[in-house]
Design an enzyme around this catalytic site. Structure first.
Site, short mmCIF file in Angstrom:
data_model
loop_
_atom_site.label_atom_id
_atom_site.label_comp_id
_atom_site.label_asym_id
_atom_site.label_seq_id
_atom_site.Cartn_x
_atom_site.Cartn_y
_atom_site.Cartn_z
N ASN A 173 9.40 4.39 -15.72
CA ASN A 173 10.72 4.48 -16.36
C ASN A 173 11.22 5.92 -16.46
O ASN A 173 12.42 6.16 -16.47
CB ASN A 173 10.68 3.80 -17.73
N GLU A 178 16.25 -5.72 -2.96
CA GLU A 178 16.59 -6.94 -3.69
C GLU A 178 16.70 -6.64 -5.17
O GLU A 178 15.73 -6.31 -5.81
CB GLU A 178 15.51 -8.01 -3.44
N GLY A 227 0.82 -1.21 0.00
CA GLY A 227 0.00 0.00 0.00
C GLY A 227 0.85 1.26 0.00
O GLY A 227 0.99 1.92 1.04
N TYR A 228 1.42 1.56 -1.13
CA TYR A 228 2.21 2.79 -1.27
C TYR A 228 1.42 3.86 -2.01
O TYR A 228 1.05 4.88 -1.47
CB TYR A 228 3.51 2.51 -2.05
C1 LIG Z 1 4.74 1.34 -5.77
C2 LIG Z 1 6.00 2.03 -6.07
C3 LIG Z 1 7.11 1.27 -6.31
C4 LIG Z 1 8.32 1.88 -6.58
N1 LIG Z 1 9.40 1.08 -6.81
C5 LIG Z 1 10.61 1.65 -7.02
C6 LIG Z 1 11.78 0.84 -7.19
O1 LIG Z 1 11.70 -0.38 -7.17
N2 LIG Z 1 12.95 1.46 -7.37
C7 LIG Z 1 13.06 2.82 -7.37
O2 LIG Z 1 14.15 3.33 -7.52
N3 LIG Z 1 11.99 3.62 -7.24
C8 LIG Z 1 10.77 3.07 -7.04
N4 LIG Z 1 9.65 3.87 -6.90
C9 LIG Z 1 9.79 5.33 -6.97
C10 LIG Z 1 10.14 5.91 -5.62
O3 LIG Z 1 9.32 5.52 -4.62
C11 LIG Z 1 10.09 7.42 -5.65
O4 LIG Z 1 8.93 7.83 -6.32
C12 LIG Z 1 11.30 7.95 -6.32
O5 LIG Z 1 12.44 7.29 -5.83
C13 LIG Z 1 11.39 9.44 -6.04
O6 LIG Z 1 11.38 9.65 -4.64
P1 LIG Z 1 12.66 10.11 -3.82
O7 LIG Z 1 12.52 9.88 -2.40
O8 LIG Z 1 13.86 9.58 -4.52
O9 LIG Z 1 12.56 11.60 -3.99
P2 LIG Z 1 13.79 12.53 -3.79
O10 LIG Z 1 14.69 12.36 -4.95
O11 LIG Z 1 14.30 12.31 -2.43
O12 LIG Z 1 13.07 13.87 -3.92
C14 LIG Z 1 12.56 14.59 -2.79
C15 LIG Z 1 11.57 15.56 -3.29
O13 LIG Z 1 12.11 16.24 -4.40
C16 LIG Z 1 11.13 16.55 -5.31
N5 LIG Z 1 11.40 15.93 -6.61
C17 LIG Z 1 11.94 14.73 -6.84
N6 LIG Z 1 12.03 14.52 -8.14
C18 LIG Z 1 11.57 15.61 -8.74
C19 LIG Z 1 11.42 16.00 -10.09
N7 LIG Z 1 11.75 15.17 -11.12
N8 LIG Z 1 10.92 17.20 -10.35
C20 LIG Z 1 10.57 18.01 -9.35
N9 LIG Z 1 10.69 17.71 -8.06
C21 LIG Z 1 11.17 16.52 -7.77
C22 LIG Z 1 9.85 16.07 -4.73
O14 LIG Z 1 9.24 17.09 -3.99
C23 LIG Z 1 10.32 14.95 -3.84
O15 LIG Z 1 9.36 14.61 -2.91
C24 LIG Z 1 8.42 3.30 -6.63
C25 LIG Z 1 7.29 4.07 -6.42
C26 LIG Z 1 6.08 3.46 -6.15
C27 LIG Z 1 4.88 4.30 -5.94
C1 LIG Z 2 -0.41 -2.79 -12.89
C2 LIG Z 2 0.09 -1.91 -11.79
C3 LIG Z 2 0.36 -2.44 -10.54
C4 LIG Z 2 0.76 -1.64 -9.49
N1 LIG Z 2 0.92 -2.19 -8.27
C5 LIG Z 2 1.16 -1.38 -7.19
C6 LIG Z 2 1.16 -1.90 -5.86
O1 LIG Z 2 0.99 -3.10 -5.66
N2 LIG Z 2 1.33 -1.05 -4.85
C7 LIG Z 2 1.53 0.28 -5.03
O2 LIG Z 2 1.70 0.98 -4.07
N3 LIG Z 2 1.53 0.80 -6.27
C8 LIG Z 2 1.34 0.01 -7.35
N4 LIG Z 2 1.31 0.54 -8.62
C9 LIG Z 2 1.42 1.98 -8.77
C10 LIG Z 2 2.63 2.47 -9.52
O3 LIG Z 2 3.78 2.41 -8.75
C11 LIG Z 2 2.31 3.90 -9.98
O4 LIG Z 2 1.35 3.79 -10.99
C12 LIG Z 2 3.52 4.62 -10.47
O5 LIG Z 2 4.37 4.92 -9.43
C13 LIG Z 2 3.15 5.90 -11.24
O6 LIG Z 2 2.28 6.70 -10.53
P1 LIG Z 2 0.95 7.27 -11.20
O7 LIG Z 2 0.21 6.15 -11.76
O8 LIG Z 2 0.27 8.13 -10.22
O9 LIG Z 2 1.45 8.15 -12.41
P2 LIG Z 2 1.95 9.65 -12.34
O10 LIG Z 2 2.92 9.79 -11.25
O11 LIG Z 2 0.77 10.54 -12.37
O12 LIG Z 2 2.75 9.75 -13.69
C14 LIG Z 2 2.13 9.98 -14.95
C15 LIG Z 2 3.24 10.12 -15.98
O13 LIG Z 2 4.05 11.24 -15.63
C16 LIG Z 2 5.41 10.85 -15.55
N5 LIG Z 2 6.10 11.65 -14.53
C17 LIG Z 2 5.71 11.87 -13.27
N6 LIG Z 2 6.61 12.65 -12.63
C18 LIG Z 2 7.59 12.90 -13.51
C19 LIG Z 2 8.80 13.62 -13.46
N7 LIG Z 2 9.17 14.23 -12.34
N8 LIG Z 2 9.57 13.66 -14.56
C20 LIG Z 2 9.20 13.02 -15.69
N9 LIG Z 2 8.06 12.32 -15.80
C21 LIG Z 2 7.27 12.25 -14.73
C22 LIG Z 2 5.36 9.41 -15.19
O14 LIG Z 2 6.56 8.77 -15.54
C23 LIG Z 2 4.18 8.94 -16.01
O15 LIG Z 2 4.58 8.71 -17.33
C24 LIG Z 2 0.94 -0.26 -9.70
C25 LIG Z 2 0.70 0.27 -10.97
C26 LIG Z 2 0.28 -0.52 -12.01
C27 LIG Z 2 0.02 0.10 -13.35
#
Ligand SMILES: Cc1cc2nc3c(=O)[nH]c(=O)nc-3n(C[C@H](O)[C@H](O)[C@H](O)COP(=O)(O)OP(=O)(O)OC[C@H]3O[C@@H](n4cnc5c(N)ncnc54)[C@H](O)[C@@H]3O)c2cc1C
Ligand SMILES: Cc1cc2nc3c(=O)[nH]c(=O)nc-3n(C[C@H](O)[C@H](O)[C@H](O)COP(=O)(O)OP(=O)(O)OC[C@H]3O[C@@H](n4cnc5c(N)ncnc54)[C@H](O)[C@@H]3O)c2cc1C
Lengths: 398, 376
Positions: free
Chosen positions: A384, A244, A127-128
């Site tokens: 990605n 992992e 539940g993230y």
């Molecule tokens: C379900 C789930 C699974 C995920 N799995 C993975 C995984 O396996 N491996 C992985 O690496 N990541 C994974 N992510 C992505 C990860 O959780 C964070 O979304 C990502 O790492 C960015 O968070 P951070 O703590 O690194 O932000 P930080 O880099 O610490 O950034 C801190 C703050 O900076 C700001 N910020 C960050 N990026 C931007 C930007 N591009 N533009 C403007 N402001 C910005 C935001 O306010 C952010 O809250 C996953 C996310 C979800 C939801």
């Molecule tokens: C099939 C499936 C299974 C999943 N399972 C789980 C699960 O079990 N648990 C869980 O917690 N989550 C789960 N997720 C959630 C998943 O981690 C999120 O969908 C993902 O982190 C993207 O968030 P979002 O859908 O809100 O898209 P958004 O964050 O709204 O992103 C929309 C688009 O904007 C792009 N974008 C956003 N920020 C930036 C930036 N700073 N720079 C460039 N591009 C950006 C994204 O790459 C994407 O293309 C699942 C998603 C899918 C589709």
């Protein structure tokens, strides 16, 4: 330098292969190979078979049920499972919350939850994400308010994979509404079978039902089910995300799909011969093979480095990006291989035991749906684009 | 040069667009897709009444005298709404075959009721082994008295399940992959020996496997000349490709604006997604692909009746390549940019993606046409 697996690793591979061949239930293998629908029971049956052998959580410390295999051996094991069309292991307990608990959990949490993961008794979900917080995960809004020895949790989680099957959810909640983003979050373990937890399915475009929205209304969570310190949940969440790395590129699964593609192309009429003889198609397959091979050794380089205790570099993100791109490309070629017969959509044909004649080739039924489903891989687990952002920032310093 | 629509064409476009806006919300479409026919009988009647079904037919046969541009206008509008009525299968393919190849008697018999929406046609050209080669025909037609007896199997016949008459290609001479020796026949769907297995396609349309077992047809069931059906089949395929290209343009255009709107409204990291440059560039590439596709579709449409066969064939193949490549890029990108929302059945974007993906397969995918192009 040496490209070969060591003798020990080769012997291990033999042992793993034999075990899987002997123990993977035939119907499950058929479902995976045929791209048919899998249900909770399929996953649990396979998990339990591995659990019985003591092989469900190889990467865990031995005291909690791990096997003390090297990273390369763990890689081989995953590879062999994929090769045999075993279902993928559901990561939420094994690879995600388990390591968080044995690293940061209380003695009670370790004692209570870990054995139930090791034995495949409990099913977990993650539940993230929330409707408003996907890529910007740290902006999450689900609130947990402390009331005596409980938290009262309100909010909603979404895209929750397999929540409909889960006994527990590990959940990020905001416990300090005044702290800045990452700082006010706690990591809670929530019992899914209690009042106030409502799971609503989300149908994906391919017609399958694997994700859900989870509504949490005044859900009571004992404080003892908080992992680690209050407001430090983000640290554990990120640990989990980077923990992992073996298997993240899903090389084994892609190889198995590529094999399947070759088999399909060898049976698919094209011109005077078969699709496998078509020069353009051969070129596509060759490209995939090259990409897969290269990625495999990128993964193995990372694994052998980590076995020597070197700090992780950018590989996890690189592997996620390229691994998902390859999975998607192969699913596209599988669909294209079918020509017109990719179009028919007969949902019943995706169930094991469907007895009617297939429309077109036997293998065709799930392929277009699978292509559409695989678009998720570049979205989940951090999109990605986010992976690229992370590399740009953390590795390149941009 | 002038790429603008004339007054009647503009009126046609306005009325198609209005119809789609008012009748084709996602919920409306969902109902139609799930209904027994897979489309709306009322919609079909309206399309006939508004003259769309006869828009590309001569007045002598119940039409209003338009041509490829009218078809393009309608198909593009239908793409915007993901319209599921069998206009493409029945009118574009079936209608062209009868108009281009039928005798005057056949045209008089079939085309007016087609334009009035009273009968539905389908075109069975593909077979299990044929892949995209239109000349790969194994279905046999043997001479019998003054008529023929047909046996074989036609695969993935678009809207074949609901059609009243199916035009099928069958071999009257030659070997399986010879271009000569193919003949087109109009077969009544309820004739003895015809059996159909209808099903949904992944993009919400309908298709059928059509089995022919000793189906007797009279001599006047032949469309065009005996053994000489291939040019007609190719002509219908070209018209079909141009029409599909127009539909694809309608779909791509809609996906572009839906995605653009999403990037403007969805916020992450405290700002709209559209503020992230990585996404801006992707969005710009989508726009470029849309523009190129529109050009390619237009050229193909305007060259359909070109006297220079090579120029005509190249324009059509080019459109299929361009459309297929753009479909892939725009479709995949639009889903990606919607994040998790893009994966859901609930969002319309995924339905556009599915239809767009399947358009690439019809009459040969982009790889197939890229390969043929140099020899055209
Ligand atoms: C379900 C789930 C699974 C995920 N799995 C993975 C995984 O396996 N491996 C992985 O690496 N990541 C994974 N992510 C992505 C990860 O959780 C964070 O979304 C990502 O790492 C960015 O968070 P951070 O703590 O690194 O932000 P930080 O880099 O610490 O950034 C801190 C703050 O900076 C700001 N910020 C960050 N990026 C931007 C930007 N591009 N533009 C403007 N402001 C910005 C935001 O306010 C952010 O809250 C996953 C996310 C979800 C939801
Ligand atoms: C099939 C499936 C299974 C999943 N399972 C789980 C699960 O079990 N648990 C869980 O917690 N989550 C789960 N997720 C959630 C998943 O981690 C999120 O969908 C993902 O982190 C993207 O968030 P979002 O859908 O809100 O898209 P958004 O964050 O709204 O992103 C929309 C688009 O904007 C792009 N974008 C956003 N920020 C930036 C930036 N700073 N720079 C460039 N591009 C950006 C994204 O790459 C994407 O293309 C699942 C998603 C899918 C589709």
């Amino acid at each position: 330098m040496d490209l070969r697996f060591s003798g020990e690793d080769q012997a291990f591979q033999e042992k793993a292969r034999t075990f899987i061949e002997r123990n993977l239930p035939a119907d499950i293998g058929e479902k995976v190979k045929g791209g048919l629908r899998l249900y909770k029971d399929d996953y649990v049956r396979w998990h339990k078979i591995l659990a019985k052998q003591g092989w469900l959580v190889p990467e865990w410390p031995e005291e909690h049920g791990g096997t003390n295999w090297t990273p390369v051996q763990r890689y081989i094991f995953l590879e062999e499972q994929a090769r045999a069309y075993a279902p993928r292991l559901v990561a939420f307990g094994i690879k995600m919350v388990g390591p968080v608990i044995y690293t940061f959990g209380s003695p009670r949490q370790k004692q209570h939850y870990l054995p139930r993961i090791v034995s495949a008794e409990d099913f977990w979900c993650q539940g993230y994400s929330e409707p408003g917080s996907g890529s910007d995960l740290a902006s999450l809004q689900t609130k947990a308010v402390r009331k005596g020895d409980h938290y009262i949790v309100n909010g909603s989680k979404t895209w929750t994979t397999m929540a409909q099957y889960a006994d527990h959810m590990f959940c990020l909640c905001r416990t300090d509404p005044n702290a800045k983003f990452q700082e006010g979050i706690s990591f809670l373990l929530i019992d899914m079978k209690q009042p106030g937890v409502e799971v609503k399915p989300i149908r994906t475009m391919d017609g399958s039902q694997e994700i859900n929205t989870v509504y949490l209304t005044d859900v009571k969570v004992p404080v003892e089910d908080r992992v680690g310190e209050e407001n430090k949940g983000w640290t554990y969440a990120k640990f989990l995300l980077s923990h992992e790395r073996s298997g993240i590129a899903r090389i084994g699964a892609s190889k198995a799909q590529l094999d399947k593609l070759r088999q399909i192309a060898a049976a698919e009429p094209c011109g005077d011969g078969y699709l496998i003889d078509d020069e353009d198609f051969r070129r596509e397959i060759a490209q995939i093979e090259i990409d897969l091979h290269t990625l495999e050794y990128t993964e193995l380089r990372a694994l052998t480095a980590s076995a020597k205790g070197e700090a992780p570099g950018p590989e996890a993100n690189v592997l996620k990006i390229r691994g998902t791109e390859l999975q998607q490309k192969i699913s596209e070629l599988l669909m294209q291989a079918m020509g017109y017969y990719a179009m028919p959509f007969v949902p019943e044909a995706l169930e094991h035991g469907y007895n009617e004649d297939p429309v077109g080739p036997q293998a065709a039924a799930p392929l277009a749906a699978q292509y559409f489903n695989m678009r998720k891989t570049s979205i989940y687990g951090g999109t990605n684009e986010i992976q690229r952002n992370i590399i740009a920032k953390m590795v390149l310093g941009l | 040069m002038d790429f603008s629509l004339n007054e009647e064409q503009q009126l046609l476009k306005d009325s198609v667009d209005r119809f789609v806006r008012e009748n084709y919300g996602l919920a409306d479409r969902r109902k139609l897709v799930a209904s027994p026919d897979g489309f709306g009988r009322d919609n079909w009647r309206i399309m006939a009444e508004l003259g769309w079904l006869g828009a590309a037919l001569p007045e002598a046969y119940g039409g209003t005298g338009g041509g490829p541009v009218e078809t393009m206008v309608i198909m593009e509008g239908f793409g915007r709404g993901l319209v599921v009525e069998p206009y493409f299968a029945s009118v574009v393919l079936g209608g062209s075959l009868i108009l281009q190849g039928g005798t005057d008697a056949a045209r008089r018999e079939i085309l007016p009721p087609l334009a009035e929406g009273r009968i539905q046609l389908a075109f069975g050209f593909a077979e299990r082994q044929s892949r995209y080669d239109l000349f790969d025909v194994d279905t046999k037609a043997a001479k019998s008295g003054s008529g023929f007896v047909l046996s074989g199997h036609k695969g993935v016949v678009l809207h074949g399940g609901g059609a009243d008459k199916i035009v099928v290609s069958a071999r009257t001479a030659g070997a399986r992959r010879e271009k000569a020796g193919i003949t087109l026949f109009v077969v009544d769907a309820d004739a003895a020996g015809v059996s159909r297995r209808a099903y949904q396609t992944i993009d919400g349309l309908r298709a059928a496997e059509v089995a022919l077992e000793n189906v007797e047809v009279p001599a006047d069931a032949v469309i065009g000349s005996v053994d000489g059906g291939m040019p007609l089949i190719e002509d219908a395929a070209r018209r079909g490709i141009a029409a599909l290209a127009a539909e694809a343009v309608g779909i791509m255009d809609t996906m572009q604006s839906l995605t653009n709107d999403y990037l403007k409204t969805r916020q992450q990291f405290g700002r709209p997604l559209g503020k992230f440059q990585a996404l801006q560039h992707r969005m710009v590439d989508i726009l470029i692909a849309c523009e190129e596709s529109r050009s390619a579709a237009l050229i193909a449409t305007l060259r359909l009746d070109d006297e220079d066969a090579s120029r005509r064939d190249k324009a059509v193949a080019a459109a299929k390549v361009k459309i297929g490549q753009s479909a892939r890029f725009i479709g995949q990108s639009a889903i990606q940019l919607h994040g998790g929302m893009g994966m859901t059945d609930e969002m319309q974007i995924s339905h556009y993606f599915k239809r767009l993906t399947m358009i690439d397969l019809m009459f040969g995918d982009h790889a197939y046409h890229l390969k043929r192009y140099p020899a055209l």
